[in-house]
Every structure is written in C-alpha cells, then in structure tokens.
Motif scaffolding. Structure first.
Motif, PDB file in Angstrom:
ATOM      1  N   GLN A 124       0.835  -1.202   0.000  1.00 29.30           N
ATOM      2  CA  GLN A 124       0.000   0.000   0.000  1.00 29.30           C
ATOM      3  C   GLN A 124       0.870   1.251   0.000  1.00 29.30           C
ATOM      4  N   VAL A 125       0.679   2.090  -1.005  1.00 31.61           N
ATOM      5  CA  VAL A 125       1.421   3.345  -1.075  1.00 31.61           C
ATOM      6  C   VAL A 125       0.743   4.352  -0.155  1.00 31.61           C
ATOM      7  N   LEU A 126       1.438   4.733   0.913  1.00 28.52           N
ATOM      8  CA  LEU A 126       0.881   5.654   1.903  1.00 28.52           C
ATOM      9  C   LEU A 126       0.957   7.100   1.435  1.00 28.52           C
ATOM     10  N   GLY A 127       1.956   7.399   0.612  1.00 22.85           N
ATOM     11  CA  GLY A 127       2.106   8.761   0.122  1.00 22.85           C
ATOM     12  C   GLY A 127       3.269   8.860  -0.836  1.00 22.85           C
ATOM     13  N   VAL A 128       3.227   9.872  -1.706  1.00 25.00           N
ATOM     14  CA  VAL A 128       4.328  10.115  -2.636  1.00 25.00           C
ATOM     15  C   VAL A 128       4.737  11.579  -2.539  1.00 25.00           C
ATOM     16  N   GLU A 129       6.028  11.822  -2.719  1.00 27.07           N
ATOM     17  CA  GLU A 129       6.548  13.188  -2.607  1.00 27.07           C
ATOM     18  C   GLU A 129       7.635  13.407  -3.639  1.00 27.07           C
ATOM     19  N   TYR A 130       7.579  14.547  -4.316  1.00 26.75           N
ATOM     20  CA  TYR A 130       8.595  14.882  -5.313  1.00 26.75           C
ATOM     21  C   TYR A 130       9.791  15.532  -4.646  1.00 26.75           C
ATOM     22  N   LEU A 131      10.960  15.022  -4.941  1.00 32.72           N
ATOM     23  CA  LEU A 131      12.201  15.552  -4.391  1.00 32.72           C
ATOM     24  C   LEU A 131      13.065  16.097  -5.514  1.00 32.72           C
TER      25      LEU A 131
END
Length: 519
Positions: free
Chosen positions: A101-108
């Motif tokens: 399960q992907v809890l969250g994504v963030e662009y770095l």
C-alpha cells in the motif's frame, strides 16, 4: 547509461497496461498493488457484475478474448480470467509487489517555486527532466507484515482509478443523519467485498440509496435472494439510461457514436473552423439519432410504466459516460414486487429506516446500502504528501481535472496519471494513454510548452462543459475517443487512420483491436 526507474501505483486495468507498455520500451517498472491480486475493481465486485460493453470493445489491443468465451457480456469471473491471461502472456507479474500500500508520494528535487517558473514540463518537456535530478519518493507499507519501506523512482505513473477507495457518503441534516439509524448501514464497496452477501441480506428489509449501475445490481441481487416476501426498496434522485442491450433493431450503437462519421456531429477540442461548421450544421442529425434511440428503448423497456425515463437525452448519456447495462429481468422483478422504486430529492434517517421528505413517507429498513459512488478527486489528492501537489492535481470543484492528453498535469513533473478519465469502455482509453506515456518515457517525442498544454486543457474543458454538463468532472471522452486517439497517434508518430479502405475508415466503429501493431 543506466535505465531510469519507473514506478506504477495500482495493478488494475490501467496499471497492467502501463506495466506492459513500459516493459515494451525496455524499462523494468515496479508496480505497487495494495491487494493480493491484479484486477482492481474487477477483483472485488458483486456476484452479478458483468461487462458493460461487448468483448470486442472491452479488450486490450494485442490480446483477443479466447474463443471459449461466447457470451457478449461475460461475468466478472471471466473478466478476471482474461486479465490474468494478459498478465501471464506479457510476464507482468514479475513486476508487481502485492500487498504493498502506497501511503504517500513526494517529489524531491526542484522546489515548488522553481517548478512554477518553468516554461516546459519537467524543465525540458521530457519524461525525466533536466537540471537537478528530481525523483519521486514513495512510502510503502507491506500489509502482510506491517513493515514500511521507502522507494525512489525517476518517473511515477498513478493508476489508482476513481471507482474505489474513497466512498462518497452524502451529508445529511444534524440529528437526522446516519447516526440516527440503529440498523446496519454500509457503502456498496463494503457489500461488494462480502463473501457471504446473500446470507447477510436474507430475510432482511434492505433499502438502497442511489441510481447508478451498482444500485441497480445490488437491488437485483437482493430481489433474487428475498423475492417479494422482503422487497428491496431503491431510493433515487436522478433517473439514468440503463438499457438491456447495445443495439437497436439489430444495429449496434457503435455505428451511431463510435465511428469517424459520428465525430463530425459533435464539436471537438481544437477542431478548427471547418469542423466547427460541420458540427453545427449536423447538430439536428445528432438530435434525431438520439430521439430515435430513446424511442426504441422507451418501447422495449418499461421505463414510462415505472417512471424511470431520464430527464436528459441519450446522446448526453453517451457523451457523459452515463450509460450502463440493466441487470437481467430487472423490471420483471419490479413488476412482481421484489423491487420497489421510490423517487425522492430529499430524505433523512430515523432509528428504523429512511424518511422520504418529498412525500413524508417512512421506509422501514434493517439494512441500508449507500450506492452513492466514490470521491475520485479526493483519492487522487490523498496520494500526495506535499500540499502544493494536493492543491493542484485535481483542480477545484468547479473546474475540470487539468490533465494534458488526459494524463499529464502541466505543473507536476515526472508523473503521469492513467485511468482517471472515463470512456464507454475504459480499458480502450486507458491502454491508449499507457502506450502514449511509454513512448514519452522512451523519448519518442517531447511535450509542448506548459502554456500550450494549459491552453489545450482549457479547450478540453470547454468540450466537457458543453457535452458533459454537471457531470464534467467525470472527464468522459467517449464520443470523441477517435479524435483523442488521433492526437495520441500524431504525438508518437504513427498513422491515426487504422482501417483498410475509405468506407471502413469512416463508417466502421473503432475499437481496441484497431490499435494493435501501431508500427
């Protein structure tokens, strides 16, 4: 040079297509799937669920249905077998991490301020950008052991769909809302996950709130179990076009809406002056076709008898993806008293049922099932960690979801969204988008400037406002699917005309098989 990492969220129809086409382009994608199987909404659905389109329309371009499937609209078990055969044929399972399960994504990488100053998407209009090495960080939970891991990918394809995950629960007045009801209340998604649904509803007074496809299917299932002894009540606000077949007098509806000649009858995004004049001049023909089809279904289905004639045209239903297939013998069950239809714009809850405020009528209930759809926008927003992505990815309540070619947000780099926009057969539209994204990843073309993409988004928004009305946020492209596919073909450099012969090109319906072997 090291091949860039591609991540895909979701192993439903769109996720499988994205995985297959990125593999074709030499990438080794990682697919994160929260379930323990592929299929998305098809993996957990009602027992009676079947295809809403013929198998010739619901298929991948490069895999026909097996000859053993003879039904025009097979049930969900055979659909799952077909999806499994696709995953097996193209060796997709090796790429999928189940129970993840992907809890969250963030662009770095670049900051929000830097990104907003760009003239080109990702800095240069290419999939992997330029300058600083931007990446997407994914926080993923293993649902079997509870362990949380962090992954980084150079490009992210979001394939989470819009018909699961975030149930739409209507708001009700204080003191008369869901908390007032003392029986059992659940959403249609909860019902579809039940292994013992028939036992759960047996001998109970069941009330269903909603008028979409799932409401009709659940009502039919309850009626099959309980009959007229414990009739199922379906409360609806809006009447929709649910039909018993996809043809009139033996002529398939695709000849009226899904061939090139039909595209001339509607205004299209960025169509130019000649197409505009043609669509305007031919609008009476489009109106006539709609009225003929409506007359046919009113005659062959007892819509008028039961007060279920929709308030909008059949053409509007087609252009807004509001058309669906009736459960078998649905109105027979209404006639025998197994299903009771109640129209009410306003209702509230009591401790033992629902109160219809239009007629001050009380519907006694043991179980209430909310077939009220999903918050696809919220589901999309929730996948992002950073507020700037949350705030712009799905637009606002009075604007369309701003996706170029229905899958690229002009301001969010190194990311594609496949499977949000709808069509009459989603597998058809989703695979074309996935193929287009794979070509972008492979560097076969560059995206235009951000300004040009945003202008294109506005053009498509005008089309959706015109033909989808209040349902514009469904992002339905059904009746201009060929026009849309032509644009994708032009981008990737292949011939958009897929038929043999001029008559076939203009008059034969288009479908997934036409886009096999694009080169």
């Amino acid at each position: 040079m090291e091949r860039r990492k591609v991540g895909i969220i979701g192993a439903g129809v769109s996720g499988l297509a994205a995985c297959k086409h990125t593999l074709d382009k030499g990438f080794n994608p990682v697919v994160f799937e929260a379930d323990d199987t592929i299929g998305g909404v098809w993996a957990h659905t009602l027992e009676s669920t079947r295809l809403q389109a013929p198998t010739t329309a619901f298929r991948f371009s490069d895999l026909a249905w097996p000859a053993s499937v003879t039904e025009k609209y097979p049930g969900h078990r055979k659909v799952m077998e077909y999806l499994r055969s696709y995953a097996s044929k193209f060796d997709l399972l090796k790429c999928i991490r189940f129970n993840s399960q992907v809890l969250g994504v963030e662009y770095l990488g670049q900051t929000e301020e830097e990104i907003m100053k760009w003239e080109h998407w990702s800095g240069n209009g290419e999939a992997f950008g330029t300058g600083k090495d931007g990446v997407w960080r994914l926080t993923v939970k293993d649902l079997k052991i509870g362990h949380v891991e962090v992954f980084q990918v150079d490009f992210l394809i979001v394939c989470i769909g819009r018909h699961s995950g975030s149930p739409n629960i209507p708001e009700f007045p204080a003191n008369n809302g869901l908390e007032s009801f003392k029986g059992k209340i659940l959403h249609s998604i909860d019902y579809s996950y039940m292994d013992n649904a028939a036992e759960f509803i047996k001998g109970k007074n069941v009330t269903i709130v909603g008028s979409g496809k799932s409401a009709f299917d659940i009502a039919a299932e309850v009626a099959k179990v309980n009959g007229a002894t414990h009739p199922c009540t379906m409360i609806y606000r809006t009447r929709h076009w649910l039909v018993h077949k996809s043809s009139i007098w033996g002529v398939d509806l695709s000849y009226f809406y899904l061939n090139r000649i039909s595209q001339l009858l509607v205004h299209k995004p960025g169509e130019g002056f000649l197409y505009y004049v043609l669509a305007t001049a031919l609008s009476p023909l489009r109106w006539t076709i709609s009225k003929v089809i409506e007359a046919y279904f009113k005659r062959s289905i007892p819509l008028q008898k039961h007060g279920m004639v929709p308030d909008y045209s059949f053409s509007f239903a087609m252009s807004s993806c509001l058309i669906a297939m009736l459960p078998e013998r649905f109105y027979d069950k209404v006639d025998e008293g197994s299903i009771i239809l109640k129209k009410s714009k306003r209702f509230s809850f009591s401790n033992d049922g629902i109160i219809l405020e239009d007629g001050n009528e009380h519907i006694k209930s043991d179980i209430i099932i909310l077939a009220t759809g999903f918050k696809g926008d919220q589901k999309l927003r929730d996948i992002f960690t950073a507020n700037w992505c949350k705030n712009i990815v799905a637009g606002s309540s009075d604007t369309e979801v701003p996706l170029y070619r229905e899958c690229i947000h002009p301001r969010i780099p190194q990311l594609a969204i496949v499977g949000y926009s709808e069509s009459l057969t989603n597998i058809y539209a989703f695979e074309r988008m996935a193929n287009w994204v794979a070509h972008l990843l492979a560097g076969r073309f560059k995206l235009p400037s951000i300004r040009c993409m945003e202008e294109s988004v506005l053009e498509w928004a005008k089309y959706k406002d015109l033909y989808n009305g209040k349902y514009f946020r469904r992002s339905c492209i059904s009746t201009i699917n060929i026009w849309f596919n032509d644009l994708l073909c032009q981008d990737i450099g292949c011939d958009p005309k897929r038929k043999k012969g001029i008559l076939a090109e203009w008059f034969q319906p288009y479908g997934p098989a036409d886009y096999a072997d694009l080169y």
